[in-house]
Design a protein around this motif. Structure first.
Motif, PDB file in Angstrom:
ATOM      1  N   GLU A  50       0.843  -1.197   0.000  1.00 27.92           N
ATOM      2  CA  GLU A  50       0.000   0.000   0.000  1.00 27.92           C
ATOM      3  C   GLU A  50       0.881   1.249   0.000  1.00 27.92           C
ATOM      4  O   GLU A  50       2.012   1.234   0.507  1.00 27.92           O
ATOM      5  N   TRP A  51       0.331   2.333  -0.551  1.00 28.80           N
ATOM      6  CA  TRP A  51       1.003   3.633  -0.632  1.00 28.80           C
ATOM      7  C   TRP A  51       0.490   4.543   0.481  1.00 28.80           C
ATOM      8  O   TRP A  51      -0.718   4.628   0.717  1.00 28.80           O
ATOM      9  N   PHE A  52       1.404   5.246   1.153  1.00 28.25           N
ATOM     10  CA  PHE A  52       1.062   6.236   2.173  1.00 28.25           C
ATOM     11  C   PHE A  52       1.856   7.500   1.869  1.00 28.25           C
ATOM     12  O   PHE A  52       3.086   7.548   2.051  1.00 28.25           O
ATOM     13  N   GLY A  53       1.162   8.533   1.360  1.00 26.90           N
ATOM     14  CA  GLY A  53       1.838   9.755   0.941  1.00 26.90           C
ATOM     15  C   GLY A  53       2.404  10.555   2.095  1.00 26.90           C
ATOM     16  O   GLY A  53       1.873  10.542   3.212  1.00 26.90           O
ATOM     17  N   LEU A  54       3.489  11.267   1.815  1.00 27.47           N
ATOM     18  CA  LEU A  54       4.138  12.153   2.780  1.00 27.47           C
ATOM     19  C   LEU A  54       4.271  13.539   2.185  1.00 27.47           C
ATOM     20  O   LEU A  54       4.644  13.691   1.009  1.00 27.47           O
TER      21      LEU A  54
ATOM     22  N   LYS B  95       4.710  14.536   7.129  1.00 30.70           N
ATOM     23  CA  LYS B  95       3.419  14.155   7.690  1.00 30.70           C
ATOM     24  C   LYS B  95       2.556  13.480   6.624  1.00 30.70           C
ATOM     25  O   LYS B  95       2.784  13.646   5.423  1.00 30.70           O
ATOM     26  N   ALA B  96       1.565  12.732   7.075  1.00 33.24           N
ATOM     27  CA  ALA B  96       0.689  12.021   6.157  1.00 33.24           C
ATOM     28  C   ALA B  96       0.021  12.991   5.192  1.00 33.24           C
ATOM     29  O   ALA B  96      -0.439  14.063   5.585  1.00 33.24           O
ATOM     30  N   SER B  97      -0.025  12.606   3.927  1.00 33.13           N
ATOM     31  CA  SER B  97      -0.631  13.444   2.892  1.00 33.13           C
ATOM     32  C   SER B  97      -1.455  12.581   1.957  1.00 33.13           C
ATOM     33  O   SER B  97      -0.988  11.540   1.481  1.00 33.13           O
ATOM     34  N   LEU B  98      -2.675  13.006   1.671  1.00 32.36           N
ATOM     35  CA  LEU B  98      -3.528  12.284   0.734  1.00 32.36           C
ATOM     36  C   LEU B  98      -3.302  12.724  -0.701  1.00 32.36           C
ATOM     37  O   LEU B  98      -3.855  12.119  -1.627  1.00 32.36           O
TER      38      LEU B  98
ATOM     39  N   ARG C 180       6.393  11.688  -3.076  1.00 33.25           N
ATOM     40  CA  ARG C 180       7.057  11.203  -1.876  1.00 33.25           C
ATOM     41  C   ARG C 180       6.047  10.413  -1.049  1.00 33.25           C
ATOM     42  O   ARG C 180       4.909  10.859  -0.853  1.00 33.25           O
ATOM     43  N   GLY C 181       6.480   9.242  -0.584  1.00 33.83           N
ATOM     44  CA  GLY C 181       5.576   8.448   0.228  1.00 33.83           C
ATOM     45  C   GLY C 181       6.262   7.227   0.801  1.00 33.83           C
ATOM     46  O   GLY C 181       7.469   7.013   0.618  1.00 33.83           O
TER      47      GLY C 181
ATOM     48  N   MET D  59      -0.320  -4.253  -5.790  1.00 36.10           N
ATOM     49  CA  MET D  59      -0.365  -3.076  -6.643  1.00 36.10           C
ATOM     50  C   MET D  59      -0.888  -1.907  -5.837  1.00 36.10           C
ATOM     51  O   MET D  59      -1.831  -2.039  -5.053  1.00 36.10           O
ATOM     52  N   CYS D  60      -0.243  -0.770  -5.961  1.00 31.14           N
ATOM     53  CA  CYS D  60      -0.766   0.483  -5.415  1.00 31.14           C
ATOM     54  C   CYS D  60      -0.291   1.598  -6.327  1.00 31.14           C
ATOM     55  O   CYS D  60       0.484   1.369  -7.261  1.00 31.14           O
ATOM     56  N   GLU D  61      -0.748   2.822  -6.057  1.00 32.85           N
ATOM     57  CA  GLU D  61      -0.443   3.905  -6.981  1.00 32.85           C
ATOM     58  C   GLU D  61      -0.366   5.233  -6.255  1.00 32.85           C
ATOM     59  O   GLU D  61      -0.836   5.376  -5.121  1.00 32.85           O
ATOM     60  N   THR D  62       0.231   6.205  -6.919  1.00 33.65           N
ATOM     61  CA  THR D  62       0.201   7.570  -6.415  1.00 33.65           C
ATOM     62  C   THR D  62      -1.209   8.129  -6.619  1.00 33.65           C
ATOM     63  O   THR D  62      -1.963   7.653  -7.482  1.00 33.65           O
ATOM     64  N   PRO D  63      -1.608   9.149  -5.835  1.00 36.67           N
ATOM     65  CA  PRO D  63      -2.993   9.637  -5.917  1.00 36.67           C
ATOM     66  C   PRO D  63      -3.418  10.132  -7.294  1.00 36.67           C
ATOM     67  O   PRO D  63      -4.612  10.095  -7.606  1.00 36.67           O
TER      68      PRO D  63
END
Length: 757
Positions: free
Chosen positions: A150-154, A159-162, A167-168, A693-697
């Protein structure tokens, strides 16, 4: 030195322990044999790019102002209108052909690069990976068999970013190892030992490459790379301390020598599918963990043949069975002794041995990827089985959250969990993410699915208050914790439908319908014999013989995908409708009984496993883990634009039994795909599984895992790289050595558009 058990006859990734007498819907009549009519696709075509690790390529152009002034000066021409970009067309790429090449193949107009492979360092002080079997410190390296992620944006401040697209964090599962005869032989210089006892130095490496990793990734200009010295990077392994949460926390079933209170356990194991919570944490599913443990040949008697023996056998642990790696043989230290789950102590509760250790595995585990100081938690309310992914329904304020799950073993079940707590929008960005997980995932109702022959279904609650469960003759449940820990037995009790290996699930963001991959099932037969064989039913309607060369593959070798629509109460409904979305098959197979979805050479596939819906495009990405069709093509990823439940028509499959009696099995089948709604996007290297599989927003970069390339390599051939069945990704220019490595790749479109358009 103890002789090696014959592990060639044991497949720890194809468990088969459901011997309940739950009925199927229709008896069947006779297997139709199908010898292949193959459309053998070429390695590449004008419409595909056979890439060996090319960097991301950008396209550009320019022009000049070449107007020439005249006398008298003419009026300046009106500026040309700006070109109108062509509207985006999803699935606008040319389908990739089937391939047996030892390479990653993506469509023309796309590029990929290798991002994160087995052994890559996670800390600045960890040496570069030599890939020759001498590497150590795997607690600070990428693990093996990359699976779900899974992708978790920064944002720029960390800090967490949607919305961050450059960057993530990637949270990556490391499911297992490439092994033969006990040893994970690519990890060890000379291939490792193939007899017991195993050296502690080898076992320590193998334990450390299991679990999950969190790694920061960043795009600079057009190139993605990991951030080796990131403060976010960390690993969880099969020895990490993890809390027990939910109904089984502190229960007698979780008492061990390591945790006499039953509040914690060590490690997460065989991590496969994933999920991402609405509050921003990572969920990982523990899948085929039973084979790592062993118990003595006299353990049933030592336990007094009590109900724990029933539970152990239902979860694949027969007495005297060999363990997958022999980790228990490495010495008396507690970290090795915990793999022996025999009753050896004198205590009444198991606080002096590891008789209950198996009960600590088999859960959805929640991890906060942005805070490695927080202890991960095993969410026991979601049930214990061979978990794949955990797919959330769309959160709606004031309604419960819903999680859909599958049990990946032959003849097992499909589940959902409905939270007691109602969703609050304030919880989307909480101060304490794992505390929010406590709120929604520790208390709720667990259900299992029953599929009816008419295209309807029921969610059957697994509750100790259900008299069918409380009074079940096959197992004496003590409380709700017992129901959750032994969810398979509870599902047996209520008569759930045995399925063809439920793996990943996903929820279509367009309409909320639930998709479930059913990879295959070698146990389906027209004339079942023995407790593990099943006749086909409406939800699992195919029985046929598929020839792979001279080898007959029986049952449902190619698998299918099911989809469900909840009743009027939404996620909390106890009824649903369903149909079969797609049947896996070869393009040339019989369309009446096998290639029912009329797949073409650009669409045909076998053994669907991974399934992820893109949040940005709505594309349904389907990934395969296949052994049935690998004489024709390596495993693959397809892109689909699915319709909805009920968009097709009922299909009747007619069988003939050995006694010449006949029976028809009718099943609702979705509308056949077209070239615009399903096509092959990627084919991987030799011996691999495509998974995760995951992706950027913005949907402009997707991350995909290539698991165990070269898996069919023989340990005896380790010294000669020319005998490896795959040398990817080293043959794509990534990293040292020639030994194949699982890895994450990143895929982008050369024109900067969204992937899949």
């Amino acid at each position: 030195m103890k002789n090696l058990p014959d592990l060639t006859k044991i497949d720890f990734n194809d468990e088969d322990s459901n011997t309940s007498k739950n009925p199927t819907f229709d008896a069947v009549l006779a297997a139709r044999l199908s010898r292949r009519g193959l459309l053998r696709g070429g390695v590449g075509s004008a419409g595909t790019a056979l890439l060996g690790g090319l960097a991301v390529v950008g396209c550009g152009g320019g022009g000049n102002d070449n107007g020439i002034p005249v006398s008298p000066p003419a009026p300046a021409p009106a500026p040309a209108p700006a070109p109108v970009p062509a509207p985006e067309k999803l699935l606008g790429f040319e389908a990739v052909a089937k391939s047996l090449a030892d390479a990653v193949v993506v469509p023309a107009g796309y590029s990929f690069s290798v991002l994160y492979a087995l052994g890559d360092p996670l800390t600045a002080g960890t040496p570069a990976y030599k890939n020759d079997g001498t590497d150590t410190a795997f607690e600070n390296r990428a693990g093996d068999h990359h699976d779900g992620m899974e992708w978790f944006g920064l944002d720029a401040s960390g800090k967490a970013s949607l919305t961050s697209v450059d960057r993530g964090l990637l949270a990556v599962n490391h499911e297992a190892t490439t092994d033969e005869k006990l040893s994970s032989f690519f990890l060890h210089a000379a291939g490792g030992t193939t007899t017991l006892p195993r050296p502690a130095s080898e076992v320590d490496k193998e334990i450390a490459i299991h679990g999950i990793s969190v790694v920061e990734v960043k795009k600079t200009a057009d190139k993605w790379a990991t951030v080796q010295d990131s403060a976010f990077n960390f690993r969880l392994t099969a020895l990490s301390d993890i809390e027990i949460a939910g109904p089984a926390r502190g229960n007698a079933l979780l008492v061990t020598k390591y945790s006499p209170s039953g509040l914690k356990t060590r490690g997460t194991l065989n991590n496969c599918g994933t999920g991402k919570t609405p509050w921003g944490t990572f969920l990982t599913g523990e899948e085929n963990w039973f084979g790592y443990f062993t118990r003595s040949a006299t353990d049933d008697t030592a336990r007094g043949n009590d109900k724990t023996v029933t539970a152990l056998k239902r979860y694949g642990s027969a007495q005297g069975g060999a363990s997958r790696h022999g980790w228990e043989s490495a010495g008396p230290d507690d970290r090795y002794a915990r793999w022996i789950i025999s009753k050896t102590g004198a205590s009444a509760d198991g606080s002096d041995d590891y008789r209950n250790e198996l009960n600590g595995m088999g859960y959805i585990v929640e991890i906060d990827p942005l805070d490695k100081a927080k202890s991960a938690k095993k969410r026991t309310a979601l049930g214990r089985f061979a978990h794949e992914s955990a797919a959330f329904g769309k959160p709606v304020v004031g309604q419960p959250l819903v999680v859909y799950m599958g049990d990946d073993a032959r003849n097992e079940y499909t589940y959902k969990f409905v939270s007691t707590a109602l969703w609050s929008a304030a919880d989307a960005n909480p101060a304490d993410r794992l505390a929010t997980g406590d709120k929604y995932l520790n208390d709720g109702k667990l259900y299992v699915a029953k599929f009816n022959a008419n295209g309807t279904g029921e969610w059957l609650e697994l509750s100790f208050t259900n008299p069918v469960i409380a009074g079940y003759a096959g197992y004496a449940f003590a409380d709700q914790a017992d129901v959750c820990v032994n969810a398979r037995l509870a599902a047996d009790a209520v008569g759930a439908t045995k399925m063809d290996r439920p793996e990943w699930g996903g929820v279509n963001p367009a309409n909320g319908e639930i998709y479930q991959t059913l990879t295959n099932n070698s146990n389906r037969r027209v004339d079942p014999t023995g407790s593990s064989q099943l006749a086909p039913d409406s939800a699992n309607p195919r029985v046929y013989t598929d020839m792979k060369g001279a080898t007959a593959q029986q049952g449902n070798p190619n698998g299918h995908l099911l989809r469900m629509r909840e009743g009027s109460a939404g996620g909390a409904a106890t009824s649903f409708t369903w149909d079969v979305y797609l049947f896996g098959a070869e393009a040339g197979a019989d369309k009446a009984m096998i290639n029912i979805s009329s797949l073409t050479a650009d669409q045909d596939f076998s053994s669907p496993d991974g399934l992820v819906f893109s949040p940005s495009t709505g594309i349904c990405w389907i990934q395969t883990d296949d052994g049935a069709y690998t004489d024709v093509t390596n495993c693959m990823m397809l892109a689909a634009l699915p319709g909805q439940v009920g968009d097709g028509a009922a299909k009747t499959l007619s069988y003939t039994r050995a006694d010449s009696s006949k029976l028809d099995v009718t099943t609702p089948v979705g509308k056949a795909p077209t070239a615009d709604t399903l096509k092959r996007f990627l084919v991987g290297p030799v011996g691999c599984e495509i998974t995760g599989m995951c992706e950027t927003p913005d949907g402009k970069a997707i991350f995909v895992n290539i698991q165990h390339p070269g898996e069919s390599t023989k340990q005896a051939n380790l010294a000669d790289p020319t005998l490896y069945t795959s040398r990817w990704p080293s043959n794509a220019g990534y990293g040292a050595g020639s030994r194949p490595r699982s890895a994450t790749i990143v895929i982008t479109k050369n024109d900067g558009g969204r992937v899949g358009s």
